[in-house]
Design an enzyme around this catalytic site. Structure first.
Site, PDB file in Angstrom:
ATOM      1  N   ASP A  49     -25.567 -10.392  10.463  1.00 42.63           N
ATOM      2  CA  ASP A  49     -24.622 -11.505  10.427  1.00 42.63           C
ATOM      3  C   ASP A  49     -24.083 -11.800  11.825  1.00 42.63           C
ATOM      4  O   ASP A  49     -23.869 -12.971  12.182  1.00 42.63           O
ATOM      5  CB  ASP A  49     -23.460 -11.170   9.483  1.00 42.63           C
TER       6      ASP A  49
ATOM      7  N   ASP B  94     -24.297 -15.362  13.708  1.00 45.26           N
ATOM      8  CA  ASP B  94     -23.094 -16.040  14.193  1.00 45.26           C
ATOM      9  C   ASP B  94     -23.185 -16.322  15.691  1.00 45.26           C
ATOM     10  O   ASP B  94     -22.751 -17.372  16.168  1.00 45.26           O
ATOM     11  CB  ASP B  94     -21.852 -15.196  13.897  1.00 45.26           C
TER      12      ASP B  94
ATOM     13  N   GLU C   7     -41.147 -22.753 -18.111  1.00 41.72           N
ATOM     14  CA  GLU C   7     -40.130 -22.481 -17.098  1.00 41.72           C
ATOM     15  C   GLU C   7     -38.757 -22.512 -17.750  1.00 41.72           C
ATOM     16  O   GLU C   7     -38.570 -23.119 -18.806  1.00 41.72           O
ATOM     17  CB  GLU C   7     -40.163 -23.538 -15.984  1.00 41.72           C
TER      18      GLU C   7
ATOM     19  N   LYS D 204     -35.027 -23.769 -18.461  1.00 45.49           N
ATOM     20  CA  LYS D 204     -34.363 -25.072 -18.448  1.00 45.49           C
ATOM     21  C   LYS D 204     -32.934 -24.858 -17.963  1.00 45.49           C
ATOM     22  O   LYS D 204     -32.116 -24.269 -18.666  1.00 45.49           O
ATOM     23  CB  LYS D 204     -34.363 -25.706 -19.830  1.00 45.49           C
TER      24      LYS D 204
ATOM     25  N   ASP E 271     -29.081 -25.607 -16.696  1.00 49.12           N
ATOM     26  CA  ASP E 271     -27.969 -26.444 -17.145  1.00 49.12           C
ATOM     27  C   ASP E 271     -27.202 -26.911 -15.919  1.00 49.12           C
ATOM     28  O   ASP E 271     -26.203 -26.312 -15.511  1.00 49.12           O
ATOM     29  CB  ASP E 271     -27.062 -25.646 -18.087  1.00 49.12           C
TER      30      ASP E 271
ATOM     31  N   TYR F 184     -38.237 -27.775  -9.328  1.00 49.41           N
ATOM     32  CA  TYR F 184     -39.242 -27.482 -10.342  1.00 49.41           C
ATOM     33  C   TYR F 184     -40.292 -28.576 -10.493  1.00 49.41           C
ATOM     34  O   TYR F 184     -41.180 -28.475 -11.338  1.00 49.41           O
ATOM     35  CB  TYR F 184     -38.595 -27.215 -11.699  1.00 49.41           C
TER      36      TYR F 184
ATOM     37  N   LYS G 253     -34.886 -25.895 -26.996  1.00 48.96           N
ATOM     38  CA  LYS G 253     -33.463 -25.627 -26.812  1.00 48.96           C
ATOM     39  C   LYS G 253     -33.040 -24.443 -27.678  1.00 48.96           C
ATOM     40  O   LYS G 253     -33.335 -24.393 -28.873  1.00 48.96           O
ATOM     41  CB  LYS G 253     -32.627 -26.863 -27.183  1.00 48.96           C
TER      42      LYS G 253
ATOM     43  N   CYS H 117       8.763 -28.854 -36.473  1.00 49.26           N
ATOM     44  CA  CYS H 117       8.089 -29.056 -35.185  1.00 49.26           C
ATOM     45  C   CYS H 117       8.482 -27.944 -34.215  1.00 49.26           C
ATOM     46  O   CYS H 117       9.683 -27.666 -34.048  1.00 49.26           O
ATOM     47  CB  CYS H 117       8.454 -30.416 -34.600  1.00 49.26           C
TER      48      CYS H 117
ATOM     49  N   CYS I 277      10.680 -29.874 -31.129  1.00 47.83           N
ATOM     50  CA  CYS I 277      12.008 -30.468 -31.318  1.00 47.83           C
ATOM     51  C   CYS I 277      12.724 -29.981 -32.569  1.00 47.83           C
ATOM     52  O   CYS I 277      13.905 -30.292 -32.774  1.00 47.83           O
ATOM     53  CB  CYS I 277      11.905 -31.996 -31.350  1.00 47.83           C
TER      54      CYS I 277
ATOM     55  N   CYS J  79       4.933 -34.700 -36.831  1.00 52.17           N
ATOM     56  CA  CYS J  79       6.355 -34.565 -36.498  1.00 52.17           C
ATOM     57  C   CYS J  79       7.023 -35.901 -36.760  1.00 52.17           C
ATOM     58  O   CYS J  79       6.539 -36.948 -36.318  1.00 52.17           O
ATOM     59  CB  CYS J  79       6.498 -34.167 -35.025  1.00 52.17           C
TER      60      CYS J  79
ATOM     61  N   CYS K 241      10.523 -36.965 -30.053  1.00 51.72           N
ATOM     62  CA  CYS K 241      10.098 -35.591 -29.753  1.00 51.72           C
ATOM     63  C   CYS K 241       9.559 -35.541 -28.332  1.00 51.72           C
ATOM     64  O   CYS K 241       8.701 -36.358 -27.956  1.00 51.72           O
ATOM     65  CB  CYS K 241       9.024 -35.160 -30.741  1.00 51.72           C
TER      66      CYS K 241
END
Length: 665
Positions: free
Chosen positions: A31, A35, A109, A111, A113, A218, A306, A400, A403, A418, A423
């Site tokens: 690193d 840098d 392959e 799928k 999301d 893909y 799916k 409720c 209130c 309610c 309220c």
């Protein structure tokens, strides 16, 4: 060494090191060395501004503010895939392909999301990233995609190269993002896909840079032009060029082999560092793919299997009520947190008393939960055999929780209400609804600002919105406000005065009057005065309104407080009339038809699709009946599509709808 040459050398070196680190997971330098070279490049570029290059490693996380996204027309349409859910449907797909190409093989392959994306390169240089959009035209999001460190800025390939894939947010990045949202008291993202899409479509590139997005490629769109004739070879070629490609794919000759890949992937789905919701099966030969072509609906050369919604068990710790803007009291489940479909779930709506009773849910129960459409958590059952006698039946409260007023349940309705129109929960909810994008669209008055002003007693009623200018000093004294921001808000408030009557009617939050009903009423009566003066019978005579909604309208307008609200909004200069509806000037296959939208649309939002249909002369309804002419469906279509098929109502996939609409737009 010549400094210009050194700049080019450093850019190429750093690109190689980034590829080793982000894609191959096999860095060859420390690193510190990376840098050091980056700082050297920054210094050289600062001395040679004439050599600026947006693809330089130094520019990939710059926090620029973009003016907007330009549009770009895809050379080849980006379509959604058709879905299958069983081995039998997989066998049917293979049989259809082999009817034309008996020796066809297939590639399986994951799928992903995420958000579909096309990347363009010219003579090895990254030039453009475009979203799917409506499949024909997408948005250019190049600056944001540059912040994805695994996307190569340069590849070793001549001419034009277009590759396509899915931008996604790794599970760990999603969890960290929602931890930050929680710390800042901001709304949580529903799932990694939404978070990724929102990040890519943010006009501030630093947002995308901070979200740790990734991408899998893909599809090599013009692979045949480069002498590549199979999907498997295309994946290997993209990987060799330095693209992040998931090499966990399989070339399969039989249904058994395809099903084995589906099952193997299902078993390890939860342990993957990214979200998948199925497996994509494609014809391996790209020449056969070209010959198979497209249906009006979807590609004929590929299909998506799916996975069913994931179901998990957890404990129902408690049930609490929330009060909505119309007074509806909704019971909610407090759950022992559990991961479902990629996110941590700790609560779910229980909708009403009947659902709790019908599913026999008790506090302390072990319950089964899943995500409807992989998005909304729902409690589907209790596990009665796990009861030990400590479980407590839930008794719906009579008052409720906000209130203390009485909760009532009207005859033939499932909800409790309610009875107090003042309220605090209803007041706040009605304010948030009125200014929302779907109603009066007052930008600058989001939920957080509304809550702040309401808690400071500067915004207690809808009328108060149009008198905020009088409270300038008090508002500017609050945290987060400035003169410039306040002036912009006042301009947006002023602009809302010209919103349509339908927008205003919807914004008032009258029970049972949604966007659709508001538009129908505005078109039918033409003015707020005419709607207020209409009898219950006249209101119910409007197509799709009916007696229950008519009763709700007459009850609402009969209340003196609501009459006073309308009068004060008139005095504030709000538009109270509806412009005559324009008749489409083009021939449209949708004109005069009653259409229902269902499922998740990928090319546009549900409201955009509704507006497009209405512009083409259609009436968009919310439910399927014998009077429905057409159901347009997207991904994860459910009961509405099933009902349409049961009733023999015509159906149309989103891709075909967009094609048909494009012919007449």
């Amino acid at each position: 060494m010549d400094e210009a040459l050194r700049i080019q050398q450093l850019r190429k070196q750093l690109e190689t090191y980034a590829r080793e680190y982000y894609i191959q997971d096999a860095p060859t330098v420390t690193d510190q060395e990376y840098d050091r070279l980056m700082h050297e490049l920054e210094d050289l570029e600062a001395g040679h501004p004439e050599l600026a290059d947006p693809n330089s490693p130094t520019q990939r996380v710059i926090g620029a503010i973009l003016p907007g996204f330009e549009k770009y027309t895809h050379a080849r349409r980006m379509l959604s895939l058709g879905d299958i859910f069983s081995r039998e449907e997989l066998e049917e797909f293979v049989a259809r392909v082999r009817k034309e190409f008996p020796g066809a093989s297939f590639v399986a392959e994951c799928k992903y999301d995420g958000l579909a994306m096309a990347l363009h390169y010219e003579d090895g240089r990254f030039v453009r990233a475009v979203t799917r959009g409506d499949g024909l035209t997408g948005e250019v999001v190049t600056a944001n995609v540059r912040t994805i460190r695994s996307v190569p800025m340069y590849i070793d390939a001549p001419g034009h190269v277009e590759v396509r894939g899915e931008v996604y947010m790794p599970k760990v990045s999603f969890e960290r993002l929602n931890e930050v949202q929680t710390t800042l008291h901001l709304p949580l993202f529903a799932n990694p896909r939404n978070a990724a899409a929102g990040s890519i479509r943010n006009l501030e590139t630093s947002v995308a840079a901070s979200r740790n997005l990734e991408i899998f490629l893909y599809w090599y769109q013009n692979a045949l032009e480069h002498g590549i004739n199979t999907q498997a070879r295309a994946l290997e070629a993209m990987h060799a060029m330095g693209f992040p490609v998931n090499m966990d794919f399989a070339v399969c000759d039989t249904v058994d082999e395809l099903w084995a890949f589906i099952e193997k992937t299902r078993e390890k789905r939860s342990s993957l560092p990214y979200e998948i919701d199925g497996v994509v099966i494609k014809v391996n030969s790209l020449e056969q793919e070209e010959a198979l072509g497209l249906n009006a609906k979807t590609p004929r050369y590929a299909i998506a299997y799916k996975y069913p919604a994931q179901e998990v068990q957890t404990r129902l710790d408690d049930i609490f009520l929330t009060i909505g803007r119309t007074g509806v009291a909704t019971p909610n489940a407090v759950l022992t947190p559990v991961r479902v479909a990629g996110t941590l779930v700790s609560a779910a709506s229980l909708h009403n008393e009947d659902l709790i009773r019908d599913r026999d849910l008790r506090i302390g129960d072990t319950v089964i939960i899943r995500k409807a459409g992989d998005i909304i958590p729902e409690v589907i059952a209790s596990v009665k055999e796990r009861r030990d006698g400590t479980q407590v039946p839930y008794v719906f409260p009579g008052t409720c929780p906000v209130c203390g007023s009485e909760l009532i349940r009207l005859p033939e309705e499932a909800d409790h209400f309610c009875t107090n129109p003042d309220c605090p929960a209803q007041v706040l909810g009605s304010l948030i609804h009125f200014v929302s994008r779907e109603a009066m669209n007052i930008d600058g008055l989001g939920e957080k600002k509304v809550r702040q002003l309401h808690e400071a007693h500067l915004l207690d009623t809808i009328q108060d919105i149009y008198h905020l200018a009088e409270k300038r000093e008090e508002i500017l004294a609050l945290h987060g406000w400035s003169d410039k921001g306040f002036d912009k808000l006042l301009a947006n408030i002023d602009g809302s005065r010209q919103r349509s009557l339908a927008d205003l009617l919807f914004g008032l939050g009258i029970r049972l009057v949604g966007r659709k009903a508001a538009g129908l009423l505005a078109d039918a009566f033409g003015s707020m005065d005419a709607i207020m003066a209409a009898t219950k019978e006249e209101l119910a005579a409007v197509k799709y309104i009916g007696g229950t909604t008519a009763e709700s309208l007459t009850t609402w307008f009969a209340q003196p407080a609501n009459q006073g609200l309308i009068q004060s909004l008139k005095e504030a200069g709000l538009n109270m009339v509806q412009a005559p509806k324009e008749v489409p000037s083009v021939s449209s296959p949708f004109a005069g038809k009653t259409v229902v939208l269902t499922g998740t649309l990928s090319g546009m939002s549900r409201n955009e699709a509704k507006a497009l249909l209405e512009s083409l002369g259609a009436t968009v309804a919310g439910s399927v009946s014998k009077k429905t002419d057409l159901v347009i469906y997207g991904d994860k279509a459910g009961s509405k599509l099933a009902k349409a098929q049961e009733l023999g109502v015509a159906t149309m996939p989103e891709a075909e709808f967009l094609q048909e609409a494009g012919h007449v737009a």
